[in-house]
Design a protein around this motif. Structure first.
Motif, PDB file in Angstrom:
ATOM      1  N   LEU A  51       0.816  -1.216   0.000  1.00 13.11           N
ATOM      2  CA  LEU A  51       0.000   0.000   0.000  1.00 13.11           C
ATOM      3  C   LEU A  51       0.849   1.266   0.000  1.00 13.11           C
ATOM      4  CD1 LEU A  51      -2.884   1.234   0.216  1.00 13.11           C
ATOM      5  CD2 LEU A  51      -2.557   1.231   2.693  1.00 13.11           C
ATOM      6  N   LEU A  52       1.883   1.297   0.823  1.00 15.57           N
ATOM      7  CA  LEU A  52       2.710   2.496   0.949  1.00 15.57           C
ATOM      8  C   LEU A  52       3.986   2.441   0.114  1.00 15.57           C
ATOM      9  CD1 LEU A  52       2.353   3.159   4.779  1.00 15.57           C
ATOM     10  CD2 LEU A  52       1.370   4.495   2.914  1.00 15.57           C
ATOM     11  N   HIS A  53       4.171   1.357  -0.620  1.00 13.58           N
ATOM     12  CA  HIS A  53       5.401   1.205  -1.405  1.00 13.58           C
ATOM     13  C   HIS A  53       5.134   1.081  -2.900  1.00 13.58           C
ATOM     14  CE1 HIS A  53       7.997   0.612   2.167  1.00 13.58           C
ATOM     15  NE2 HIS A  53       6.928   0.038   2.681  1.00 13.58           N
ATOM     16  N   CYS A  54       3.890   1.255  -3.318  1.00 18.26           N
ATOM     17  CA  CYS A  54       3.552   1.110  -4.736  1.00 18.26           C
ATOM     18  C   CYS A  54       4.353   2.116  -5.570  1.00 18.26           C
ATOM     19  CB  CYS A  54       2.054   1.336  -4.944  1.00 18.26           C
ATOM     20  SG  CYS A  54       1.541   1.211  -6.682  1.00 18.26           S
ATOM     21  N   PRO A  55       5.020   1.656  -6.638  1.00 19.31           N
ATOM     22  CA  PRO A  55       5.851   2.555  -7.448  1.00 19.31           C
ATOM     23  C   PRO A  55       5.076   3.365  -8.485  1.00 19.31           C
ATOM     24  CG  PRO A  55       6.031   0.323  -8.284  1.00 19.31           C
ATOM     25  CD  PRO A  55       5.162   0.244  -7.058  1.00 19.31           C
ATOM     26  N   LEU A  62       0.716  11.679  -5.333  1.00 25.15           N
ATOM     27  CA  LEU A  62      -0.185  11.980  -4.220  1.00 25.15           C
ATOM     28  C   LEU A  62       0.570  11.905  -2.898  1.00 25.15           C
ATOM     29  CD1 LEU A  62      -2.993  12.425  -2.948  1.00 25.15           C
ATOM     30  CD2 LEU A  62      -3.302   9.936  -3.022  1.00 25.15           C
ATOM     31  N   PHE A  63       1.411  10.902  -2.760  1.00 19.51           N
ATOM     32  CA  PHE A  63       2.200  10.721  -1.538  1.00 19.51           C
ATOM     33  C   PHE A  63       3.060  11.956  -1.273  1.00 19.51           C
ATOM     34  CE2 PHE A  63       5.718   9.046   0.995  1.00 19.51           C
ATOM     35  CZ  PHE A  63       5.054   8.249   1.921  1.00 19.51           C
ATOM     36  N   ARG A  64       3.757  12.425  -2.302  1.00 17.91           N
ATOM     37  CA  ARG A  64       4.611  13.617  -2.155  1.00 17.91           C
ATOM     38  C   ARG A  64       3.792  14.843  -1.770  1.00 17.91           C
ATOM     39  NH1 ARG A  64       7.314  12.216  -7.066  1.00 17.91           N
ATOM     40  NH2 ARG A  64       6.016  13.799  -8.054  1.00 17.91           N
ATOM     41  N   PRO A  88       9.989  14.821   7.206  1.00 17.97           N
ATOM     42  CA  PRO A  88       9.536  14.675   5.817  1.00 17.97           C
ATOM     43  C   PRO A  88      10.516  13.876   4.957  1.00 17.97           C
ATOM     44  CG  PRO A  88       9.195  16.925   6.572  1.00 17.97           C
ATOM     45  CD  PRO A  88      10.037  16.242   7.606  1.00 17.97           C
ATOM     46  N   LEU A  89      11.816  14.074   5.186  1.00 23.33           N
ATOM     47  CA  LEU A  89      12.816  13.315   4.424  1.00 23.33           C
ATOM     48  C   LEU A  89      12.684  11.822   4.698  1.00 23.33           C
ATOM     49  CD1 LEU A  89      16.019  15.535   4.863  1.00 23.33           C
ATOM     50  CD2 LEU A  89      14.676  15.215   2.773  1.00 23.33           C
ATOM     51  N   TYR A  90      12.523  11.487   5.948  1.00 19.33           N
ATOM     52  CA  TYR A  90      12.379  10.083   6.348  1.00 19.33           C
ATOM     53  C   TYR A  90      11.136   9.461   5.722  1.00 19.33           C
ATOM     54  CZ  TYR A  90      11.619   6.083   9.499  1.00 19.33           C
ATOM     55  OH  TYR A  90      11.395   4.833  10.024  1.00 19.33           O
ATOM     56  N   ILE A  91      10.037  10.190   5.755  1.00 22.24           N
ATOM     57  CA  ILE A  91       8.782   9.665   5.202  1.00 22.24           C
ATOM     58  C   ILE A  91       8.896   9.464   3.693  1.00 22.24           C
ATOM     59  CG2 ILE A  91       6.336  10.182   4.826  1.00 22.24           C
ATOM     60  CD1 ILE A  91       6.450  11.731   7.521  1.00 22.24           C
ATOM     61  N   LEU A  92       9.483  10.431   3.000  1.00 22.63           N
ATOM     62  CA  LEU A  92       9.586  10.356   1.540  1.00 22.63           C
ATOM     63  C   LEU A  92      10.447   9.189   1.069  1.00 22.63           C
ATOM     64  CD1 LEU A  92       9.866  14.099   0.466  1.00 22.63           C
ATOM     65  CD2 LEU A  92       8.055  12.493  -0.161  1.00 22.63           C
ATOM     66  N   ARG A  93      11.363   8.733   1.894  1.00 28.56           N
ATOM     67  CA  ARG A  93      12.231   7.619   1.495  1.00 28.56           C
ATOM     68  C   ARG A  93      11.512   6.276   1.559  1.00 28.56           C
ATOM     69  NH1 ARG A  93      18.123   9.368   4.115  1.00 28.56           N
ATOM     70  NH2 ARG A  93      18.337  11.295   2.899  1.00 28.56           N
ATOM     71  N   ARG A  94      10.345   6.249   2.152  1.00 31.30           N
ATOM     72  CA  ARG A  94       9.468   5.065   2.173  1.00 31.30           C
ATOM     73  C   ARG A  94      10.191   3.792   2.625  1.00 31.30           C
ATOM     74  NH1 ARG A  94       5.414   4.917  -2.885  1.00 31.30           N
ATOM     75  NH2 ARG A  94       7.297   4.661  -4.119  1.00 31.30           N
ATOM     76  N   TRP A 121       9.864   1.754   9.411  1.00 27.05           N
ATOM     77  CA  TRP A 121       9.158   2.834   8.714  1.00 27.05           C
ATOM     78  C   TRP A 121       7.672   2.538   8.566  1.00 27.05           C
ATOM     79  CZ3 TRP A 121       6.330   3.311   4.190  1.00 27.05           C
ATOM     80  CH2 TRP A 121       6.122   4.618   3.716  1.00 27.05           C
ATOM     81  N   ASP A 122       7.335   1.317   8.176  1.00 30.69           N
ATOM     82  CA  ASP A 122       5.919   0.971   7.985  1.00 30.69           C
ATOM     83  C   ASP A 122       5.135   1.160   9.280  1.00 30.69           C
ATOM     84  OD1 ASP A 122       5.392  -0.848   5.191  1.00 30.69           O
ATOM     85  OD2 ASP A 122       7.459  -0.541   5.800  1.00 30.69           O
ATOM     86  N   ASN A 123       5.723   0.749  10.391  1.00 35.50           N
ATOM     87  CA  ASN A 123       5.054   0.929  11.681  1.00 35.50           C
ATOM     88  C   ASN A 123       4.964   2.406  12.051  1.00 35.50           C
ATOM     89  OD1 ASN A 123       4.575  -1.816  12.191  1.00 35.50           O
ATOM     90  ND2 ASN A 123       6.654  -2.098  12.966  1.00 35.50           N
ATOM     91  N   PHE A 124       5.986   3.160  11.709  1.00 33.99           N
ATOM     92  CA  PHE A 124       5.972   4.608  11.948  1.00 33.99           C
ATOM     93  C   PHE A 124       4.763   5.251  11.277  1.00 33.99           C
ATOM     94  CE2 PHE A 124       7.084   8.911  10.520  1.00 33.99           C
ATOM     95  CZ  PHE A 124       7.520   9.506  11.697  1.00 33.99           C
ATOM     96  N   MET A 125       4.469   4.821  10.051  1.00 30.45           N
ATOM     97  CA  MET A 125       3.393   5.440   9.281  1.00 30.45           C
ATOM     98  C   MET A 125       2.008   5.132   9.838  1.00 30.45           C
ATOM     99  SD  MET A 125       4.809   7.338   7.055  1.00 30.45           S
ATOM    100  CE  MET A 125       3.337   7.775   6.126  1.00 30.45           C
ATOM    101  N   ILE A 126       1.887   4.115  10.682  1.00 26.75           N
ATOM    102  CA  ILE A 126       0.586   3.831  11.296  1.00 26.75           C
ATOM    103  C   ILE A 126       0.594   4.187  12.781  1.00 26.75           C
ATOM    104  CG2 ILE A 126      -0.089   2.089   9.610  1.00 26.75           C
ATOM    105  CD1 ILE A 126       0.676  -0.068  11.632  1.00 26.75           C
ATOM    106  N   GLY A 127       1.539   5.047  13.171  1.00 32.22           N
ATOM    107  CA  GLY A 127       1.499   5.612  14.512  1.00 32.22           C
ATOM    108  C   GLY A 127       2.290   4.895  15.569  1.00 32.22           C
ATOM    109  N   GLN A 128       3.122   3.941  15.187  1.00 33.04           N
ATOM    110  CA  GLN A 128       3.974   3.260  16.157  1.00 33.04           C
ATOM    111  C   GLN A 128       5.331   3.965  16.157  1.00 33.04           C
ATOM    112  OE1 GLN A 128       3.919  -0.963  15.470  1.00 33.04           O
ATOM    113  NE2 GLN A 128       1.690  -1.056  15.436  1.00 33.04           N
TER     114      GLN A 128
END
Length: 259
Positions: A51-55, A62-64, A88-94, A121-128
């Motif tokens: 879901l969060l890694h689709c190229p 949209l992600f950016r 933001p840099l960390y998030i953009l690197r997916r 990172w994946d856990n970070f994106m869902i609030g962990q």
């Protein structure tokens, strides 16, 4: 310390989205469906992590855009300047590189970075999120003119993260299920066109005389027409063929009858 979303996020919508994505990630699937490929990049097996890694270019655009909005919020919400830079840099690197690998990371933020790298990172994106982030921002807020509490800041920040995730989810679902553009609908149309191509070879004698008009349609126009019209024609011609067989059977001599 792991700072979980349900510790600070009181909004029920925020919590429900977080739990949905966490459960999907745990079970490795987004939805149970016979159509398992990604509707955007056509990856064969679309699991939750995809879901969060689709190229796909549209998805990443949209992600950016959403990360840019998060960056603007960070700057307006009395966020520590270094956090405003690195998050933001960390998030953009997916997840392609660790938080601790970001250039010019201060020594004070290294405990947060190393702990978050362990969480992922994946856990970070869902609030962990590492509790070190809360502590670092807490100190900054104490020395700022902001009246926002650190828990309010964390709740808003996690809400922004979940909004990014939810945006990807909505984009994916619209692509998959939209009536005219969705991949499932396109697959249904392809199957229907194959059925039309097969049925256009039905002979007039295979249907009752009153149904032969179905064989006189403009097939080129039918193939380009609306899905409902195509469905109607397919069902109508199939019903006519059944009626034709019944009529033929009804007028045929019975087996075993005297000649």
């Amino acid at each position: 310390m792991l700072f979980l979303v349900n510790q600070i996020c009181s909004d029920s919508g925020c919590l429900s989205r977080a739990r949905l994505f966490a459960q999907a990630k745990e079970h490795g699937t987004l939805v149970r469906s016979e159509h398992t490929s990604c509707p955007n990049c056509q990856t064969k097996q679309e699991d939750a992590s995809h879901l969060l890694h689709c190229p796909d270019a549209g998805r990443f655009s949209l992600f950016r855009t959403e990360v840019k909005k998060l960056e603007e919020w960070l700057c307006k919400s009395h966020t520590d300047p270094e956090l405003s830079r690195i998050l933001p840099l960390y998030i953009l690197r997916r997840g392609e590189s660790n938080l601790s690998e970001i250039q010019y990371l201060s020594r004070d933020l290294q405990p947060f970075a190393f702990e978050q790298d362990l969480i992922g990172w994946d856990n970070f994106m869902i609030g962990q999120i590492s509790g070190q982030l809360r502590q670092y921002q807490y100190v900054h807020l104490l020395n700022s003119p902001s009246i926002m509490s650190v828990d309010d800041w964390m709740a808003a920040f996690i809400g922004k993260l979940l909004h990014i995730v939810h945006g990807q989810w909505i984009y994916r679902n619209v692509s998959k299920h939209h009536e005219k553009l969705g991949s499932i609908r396109r697959a249904e149309r392809r199957e229907l066109l194959m059925e039309i191509d097969r049925l256009i070879h039905v002979r007039p004698e295979e249907v009752p005389e009153e149904s032969t008009f179905l064989l006189e349609v403009d097939f080129a126009r039918l193939r380009k027409g609306e899905l409902t019209s195509q469905n109607y024609w397919v069902h109508a011609i199939k019903a006519a063929m059944v009626a034709g067989r019944r009529r033929t059977f009804g007028t045929s001599p019975r087996r075993g009858a005297d000649s």
